[in-house]
Design a protein around this motif. Structure first.
Motif, PDB file in Angstrom:
ATOM      1  N   SER A  41       2.062 -11.204 -22.923  1.00 28.08           N
ATOM      2  CA  SER A  41       2.101  -9.781 -22.550  1.00 28.08           C
ATOM      3  C   SER A  41       0.759  -9.125 -22.827  1.00 28.08           C
ATOM      4  O   SER A  41       0.223  -8.399 -21.990  1.00 28.08           O
ATOM      5  CB  SER A  41       3.147  -9.041 -23.369  1.00 28.08           C
ATOM      6  N   ALA A  42       0.219  -9.403 -24.030  1.00 24.63           N
ATOM      7  CA  ALA A  42      -1.066  -8.809 -24.415  1.00 24.63           C
ATOM      8  C   ALA A  42      -2.157  -9.271 -23.456  1.00 24.63           C
ATOM      9  O   ALA A  42      -3.015  -8.488 -23.031  1.00 24.63           O
ATOM     10  CB  ALA A  42      -1.418  -9.209 -25.839  1.00 24.63           C
ATOM     11  N   PHE A  43      -2.086 -10.547 -23.072  1.00 24.44           N
ATOM     12  CA  PHE A  43      -3.047 -11.097 -22.135  1.00 24.44           C
ATOM     13  C   PHE A  43      -2.992 -10.349 -20.800  1.00 24.44           C
ATOM     14  O   PHE A  43      -4.008  -9.951 -20.237  1.00 24.44           O
ATOM     15  CB  PHE A  43      -2.764 -12.591 -21.941  1.00 24.44           C
ATOM     16  N   ILE A  97      -2.363 -17.439 -30.269  1.00 24.42           N
ATOM     17  CA  ILE A  97      -3.588 -16.803 -30.779  1.00 24.42           C
ATOM     18  C   ILE A  97      -4.636 -16.697 -29.679  1.00 24.42           C
ATOM     19  O   ILE A  97      -5.265 -15.657 -29.484  1.00 24.42           O
ATOM     20  CB  ILE A  97      -4.136 -17.603 -31.987  1.00 24.42           C
ATOM     21  N   ILE A  98      -4.785 -17.784 -28.900  1.00 28.98           N
ATOM     22  CA  ILE A  98      -5.794 -17.764 -27.834  1.00 28.98           C
ATOM     23  C   ILE A  98      -5.460 -16.701 -26.791  1.00 28.98           C
ATOM     24  O   ILE A  98      -6.316 -15.910 -26.381  1.00 28.98           O
ATOM     25  CB  ILE A  98      -5.903 -19.160 -27.169  1.00 28.98           C
ATOM     26  N   LEU A  99      -4.187 -16.646 -26.387  1.00 25.14           N
ATOM     27  CA  LEU A  99      -3.795 -15.644 -25.391  1.00 25.14           C
ATOM     28  C   LEU A  99      -4.063 -14.239 -25.911  1.00 25.14           C
ATOM     29  O   LEU A  99      -4.533 -13.365 -25.188  1.00 25.14           O
ATOM     30  CB  LEU A  99      -2.302 -15.792 -25.053  1.00 25.14           C
ATOM     31  N   ALA A 100      -3.754 -14.019 -27.192  1.00 19.41           N
ATOM     32  CA  ALA A 100      -3.961 -12.692 -27.764  1.00 19.41           C
ATOM     33  C   ALA A 100      -5.447 -12.340 -27.771  1.00 19.41           C
ATOM     34  O   ALA A 100      -5.829 -11.231 -27.409  1.00 19.41           O
ATOM     35  CB  ALA A 100      -3.390 -12.632 -29.175  1.00 19.41           C
ATOM     36  N   ILE A 101      -6.283 -13.314 -28.140  1.00 18.83           N
ATOM     37  CA  ILE A 101      -7.726 -13.044 -28.171  1.00 18.83           C
ATOM     38  C   ILE A 101      -8.234 -12.710 -26.770  1.00 18.83           C
ATOM     39  O   ILE A 101      -8.988 -11.760 -26.562  1.00 18.83           O
ATOM     40  CB  ILE A 101      -8.493 -14.261 -28.754  1.00 18.83           C
ATOM     41  N   LEU A 102      -7.772 -13.496 -25.771  1.00 18.96           N
ATOM     42  CA  LEU A 102      -8.163 -13.205 -24.389  1.00 18.96           C
ATOM     43  C   LEU A 102      -7.721 -11.801 -24.001  1.00 18.96           C
ATOM     44  O   LEU A 102      -8.453 -11.063 -23.348  1.00 18.96           O
ATOM     45  CB  LEU A 102      -7.544 -14.241 -23.436  1.00 18.96           C
ATOM     46  N   GLY A 103      -6.504 -11.444 -24.416  1.00 21.42           N
ATOM     47  CA  GLY A 103      -6.007 -10.100 -24.127  1.00 21.42           C
ATOM     48  C   GLY A 103      -6.920  -9.034 -24.702  1.00 21.42           C
ATOM     49  O   GLY A 103      -7.269  -8.067 -24.032  1.00 21.42           O
ATOM     50  N   PHE A 104      -7.358  -9.240 -25.935  1.00 21.16           N
ATOM     51  CA  PHE A 104      -8.273  -8.285 -26.574  1.00 21.16           C
ATOM     52  C   PHE A 104      -9.570  -8.171 -25.786  1.00 21.16           C
ATOM     53  O   PHE A 104     -10.066  -7.075 -25.528  1.00 21.16           O
ATOM     54  CB  PHE A 104      -8.608  -8.731 -28.010  1.00 21.16           C
ATOM     55  N   ILE A 105     -10.106  -9.341 -25.377  1.00 19.57           N
ATOM     56  CA  ILE A 105     -11.373  -9.320 -24.651  1.00 19.57           C
ATOM     57  C   ILE A 105     -11.223  -8.530 -23.357  1.00 19.57           C
ATOM     58  O   ILE A 105     -12.030  -7.657 -23.033  1.00 19.57           O
ATOM     59  CB  ILE A 105     -11.859 -10.762 -24.367  1.00 19.57           C
ATOM     60  N   GLY A 106     -10.140  -8.820 -22.627  1.00 22.30           N
ATOM     61  CA  GLY A 106      -9.915  -8.115 -21.367  1.00 22.30           C
ATOM     62  C   GLY A 106      -9.759  -6.610 -21.582  1.00 22.30           C
ATOM     63  O   GLY A 106     -10.320  -5.806 -20.839  1.00 22.30           O
ATOM     64  N   TYR A 107      -9.034  -6.250 -22.630  1.00 20.61           N
ATOM     65  CA  TYR A 107      -8.749  -4.842 -22.872  1.00 20.61           C
ATOM     66  C   TYR A 107     -10.014  -4.080 -23.258  1.00 20.61           C
ATOM     67  O   TYR A 107     -10.161  -2.898 -22.959  1.00 20.61           O
ATOM     68  CB  TYR A 107      -7.695  -4.726 -23.973  1.00 20.61           C
ATOM     69  N   GLN A 108     -10.948  -4.773 -23.930  1.00 19.71           N
ATOM     70  CA  GLN A 108     -12.198  -4.124 -24.325  1.00 19.71           C
ATOM     71  C   GLN A 108     -13.078  -3.837 -23.119  1.00 19.71           C
ATOM     72  O   GLN A 108     -13.884  -2.923 -23.144  1.00 19.71           O
ATOM     73  CB  GLN A 108     -13.018  -5.042 -25.263  1.00 19.71           C
ATOM     74  N   LYS A 109     -12.918  -4.679 -22.077  1.00 17.75           N
ATOM     75  CA  LYS A 109     -13.871  -4.622 -20.976  1.00 17.75           C
ATOM     76  C   LYS A 109     -13.444  -3.707 -19.849  1.00 17.75           C
ATOM     77  O   LYS A 109     -14.281  -3.196 -19.125  1.00 17.75           O
ATOM     78  CB  LYS A 109     -14.055  -6.029 -20.384  1.00 17.75           C
TER      79      LYS A 109
END
Lengths: 533, 302
Positions: A449-451, A516-528
């Protein structure tokens, strides 16, 4: 002929249909699909009367009666089985459909000020209410007819035309009854949330009155509309009067809703909201506090729901035990794994349901982030010194905690109920472990979901497709004969079936890493990306 | 010292060019009026300034910091009020005010009570019961209570009644007196005229005019009202005269600033009995650009 208060109701009926031209058909398709699917699946699973009688005996205990109502245990045909297992639940879903649709067209439109625009036109004061009632009534008549005839069209021996039509009619009748309940609630309550809550409370109350009545006092059940539902005994004795009674009460509710609407002001209600707090607590002044606060009610309701689900699953354990012991045939059929009691073998199947259901509230919690954005409320938070990372992390933390609490509550509920009904109970560690083992799969779903929120904010609804897919492949998979690899497309397919299988740590670690990887990707996308609002 | 610096800012949404090289400078302690029709790019510019949207090109900085990278640092020192305030229906107005002020790290109690009273807002009501104006008041109270260095208002008074608009203007004036900087995007031109030191007009993603009001007025037309002894023939044909209105011997028209001298000479030949001149209102300025846009769009049939 309409009184002036319903002037132009015809145009509003067309308008209501126009607004719901997708929503209503989707509900109908979904409900009818499941109504038709179940007897086919049952016929597949229990082809002989002997097997059905075995099933009948499993069902013949107070806990099951409390859950699904009384059934025709003596003559457990496919038809009787369908009615016993599915009719009550389907009726509850139909009731829910009525509630959501009616409140949407009545109190929600009033709250949003949409009906103000309509009322300024040459339209009667009660026209919108009656247009909604009319559309819903017709919808339920259509539901009754289509499900009745499609059940009959399955051509199963025990499912004759009268029983099928009655089955459909009960569903439609329940729908119309709860249309009335929701219409009255919409007049009483000041907000759409309040009205929905009030109607759902009525639905739950009806369910519990019936549960208590079915177990202890049959007359009590007659006071519940859902008690009436099971009294029809479709495909057995085919009793029609409960349907007529439902229709009669619906008419009274329709009149009551009209009366209440007529004597109140636009926007006013009979129940009033209390004055709220003037100051915010320290906790509320943080993003995590804000997110928690705005979903507190949902969290508590889901928590209670998951706990009750665990309790109800646990409560059938004692009966299973005694029943299995007395039945040689069944014992032969079910003994597959050495060293485990039959009841224990039953546990993984229950756990998968609890695991997937417990995934729903944390995903709702996670998707709150995108919901807030769509409602233009994240801009107010991001315009304050709050980073996107912190905003998403706050939300993710809530979802992750939410999931842990949900799966724990269902496991604890199951343990507690099993403990009281079984002579020789389970160990707490075993039950809690068997439920908690699903947590890594739940984390993958939350992180997915976060992703999506980070990378595909327009496609966040996809997560629900994945949840439904997981449920179908992992729970119904055996029943529907899917190949084994299909199950592996869902994270739930990798969870070891405790306590029957051995604990395996490799998939648990893998799933956690993926989460964890999906969540990190989600964070990256959300920042951009751009924030819509 | 400039607080906000925007240079050659571009923003694309897919194929649509929302901003085509916006330039904008806000100096410390000034009130800058940002005006333009709907869809011209005001809110897009503001959202880039807030770091909610990412610019496709160009540079935007506040307090000398990049609006995208240093959003959090910048936001500690600014307050934003959107035109369409969306709040959490199950929180009270008071809770939301405390939330916003608390997130900015300010002390709410001090000014809060005064603001609530001046804006006549009941903080114990749930946000779902508030009208648009009341939701705007919540955001305004939170903004003024947090005492930031820069205020960004995006049509903040669109739901307020005239009395509340007055209160808003007083607080903006007070903020200016305290040396704060204000970016005020507004439709209400009289408000901009009353408050703002400098004005920028944006159209189709470009700033087409900016400067102090008197600078802008200089560039445009003056309204004249003349009564002469003799009738002035063919007044509409005179170079630099526009929008002629006639009422007996009295004529009213607009004159281009650079033609004012020659027009007065011309008119005085006919014996002036009465002459009134008025500077153009901001509305005149705005409408002139807007008319110009229609001319270019429709091939000049105004």
């Amino acid at each position: 002929m309409f009184p002036s208060t319903s002037y132009n109701v015809g145009s509003l009926i067309k308008f209501t249909i126009r607004k719901d031209r997708i929503r209503i058909p989707l509900w109908l398709i979904g409900i009818i699909f499941f109504t038709v699917l179940i007897p086919v699946a049952l016929d597949d699973m229990f082809p002989t009367q002997e097997e059905r009688d075995v099933m009948a005996e499993t069902m013949a205990n107070p806990a099951m009666t409390a859950m699904v109502g009384p059934g025709d245990i003596e003559n457990y045909t496919i038809g009787a089985m369908t009615t016993h297992n599915m009719l009550l639940f389907t009726a509850v879903v139909v009731g829910l459909m009525s509630i959501l649709l009616v409140i949407r067209h009545t109190r929600t439109e009033e709250e949003d000020g949409l009906s103000e625009l309509i009322l300024a036109l040459p339209v009667g004061r009660l026209a919108n209410l009656n247009a909604t009632l009319f559309v819903l009534t017709v919808t339920h008549i259509i539901l009754a007819l289509i499900s009745g005839f499609s059940l009959y069209a399955l051509g199963l021996d025990s499912m004759d035309l009268e029983g099928s039509l009655l089955y459909g009619a009960v569903l439609g009748g329940t729908g119309i009854f709860f249309t009335g309940i929701a219409a009255v609630s919409a007049q009483i309550s000041e907000s759409s949330r309040g009205a929905t809550g009030l109607s759902i409370a009525a639905l739950l109350l009806a369910y519990f009155i019936r549960a208590i009545g079915d177990v202890s006092n049959e007359t009590l059940s007659l006071f519940s509309p859902l008690g009436l539902v099971t009294r029809t005994e479709a495909y057995s004795t085919n009793v029609w009067w409960p349907v007529l009674l439902l229709a009669g009460f619906s008419a009274l509710l329709f009149l009551l809703a009209n009366y209440l609407n007529a004597i109140r002001d636009w926007g006013a209600a009979f129940l009033h909201a209390r004055a709220g707090k003037t100051y915010a607590s320290r906790f509320l002044q943080t993003p995590i506090g804000l997110f928690f606060r705005t979903q507190r009610t949902a969290f508590i309701s889901w928590g209670i729901g998951m706990f009750v689900l665990g309790l109800s699953y646990g409560s059938i354990m004692g009966d299973l035990e005694s029943f299995f012991q007395g039945n040689e045939l069944l014992e032969q059929m079910l003994v597959a794994e050495e060293g485990y009691s039959l009841t224990e073998q039953f546990i993984p199947a229950l756990m998968i349901v609890m695991g997937i259901l417990a995934t729903v509230p944390p995903i709702i919690a996670m998707n709150k982030l995108i919901g807030e954005e769509k409602k233009n409320r994240t801009e107010s938070i991001l315009a304050a010194p709050v980073s996107r990372g912190k905003l998403m992390a706050s939300n993710l933390a809530i979802a992750v905690m939410n999931g842990f609490i949900m799966i724990s509550l269902s496991g604890i509920g199951l343990f507690l109920a099993a403990e009281t009904v079984m002579e020789d109970g389970f160990s707490f560690g075993m039950i809690y472990g068997a439920s908690l083992v699903f947590y890594p799969a739940m984390l993958v779903m939350i992180s997915f979901s976060a992703f999506l929120i980070g990378f595909a904010p327009k496609l966040t609804g996809l997560i629900w497709v994945y949840v439904v897919f997981s449920f179908i492949t992992n729970y119904l998979g055996g029943l529907l004969d899917f190949p084994a690899w299909v199950e592996k497309l869902s994270p739930f397919g990798y969870i070891p079936s405790l306590p029957v299988e051995n604990m395996e740590w490799a998939p648990i670690v893998m799933l956690s890493l993926i989460a964890i990887i999906l969540a990190i990707l989600g964070f990256i996308g959300y920042q951009k990306r751009d924030i819509a609002g | 010292m400039s607080v906000v610096e925007v240079r050659n800012l571009y923003k694309k949404f897919g194929k649509f060019h929302a901003l085509n090289g916006v330039d904008l400078t806000l100096n410390q302690g000034e009130i800058y009026g940002f005006i333009g029709p709907n869809g011209a790019g005001k809110s897009t510019t503001i959202r880039i300034l807030l770091g909610i949207l990412k610019a496709s090109g160009g540079r935007a900085s506040i307090f000398g910091k990049d609006t995208w990278k240093d959003a959090v640092e910048i936001h500690k020192r600014l307050a934003y009020v959107p035109g369409d305030v969306n709040l959490w229906p199950n929180l009270t107005g008071g809770e939301v005010i405390d939330l916003f002020v608390g997130l900015r790290g300010g002390d709410t109690k001090r000014k809060r009570e005064e603001l609530l009273e001046r804006f006549a807002l009941d903080p114990s009501k749930k946000c779902r019961t508030y009208s648009k104006g009341n939701r705007q008041k919540v955001a305004l109270v939170a903004a003024f209570a947090s005492d930031p260095e820069l205020f960004i208002f995006d049509e903040p008074t669109s739901g307020l009644d005239p009395l509340m608009e007055q209160v808003f203007q007083e607080y903006v004036q007070e903020a200016k007196d305290a040396g704060k900087t204000v970016l005020l995007s507004s439709h209400i031109l009289s408000e901009v005229e009353k408050l703002c030191d400098r004005v920028g007009i944006i159209r189709q993603g470009e700033i087409i005019e900016s400067g102090t009001l008197s600078e802008l007025r200089h560039l445009t037309r003056t309204n004249l009202l003349v009564e002469t002894k003799k009738l002035i023939p063919l007044i509409g044909e005179v170079k630099g005269i526009h929008n002629v209105g006639e009422d007996g011997q009295t004529l009213s028209f607009q004159v281009d600033a650079e033609e004012l001298d020659s027009v007065i000479r011309h008119v005085s030949q006919y014996g002036i009995l009465k002459l009134e001149s008025a500077p153009p209102t901001l509305e005149d300025l705005f409408m002139r650009h807007y008319e110009h846009k229609q001319e270019t769009n429709t091939g000049g049939n105004s």
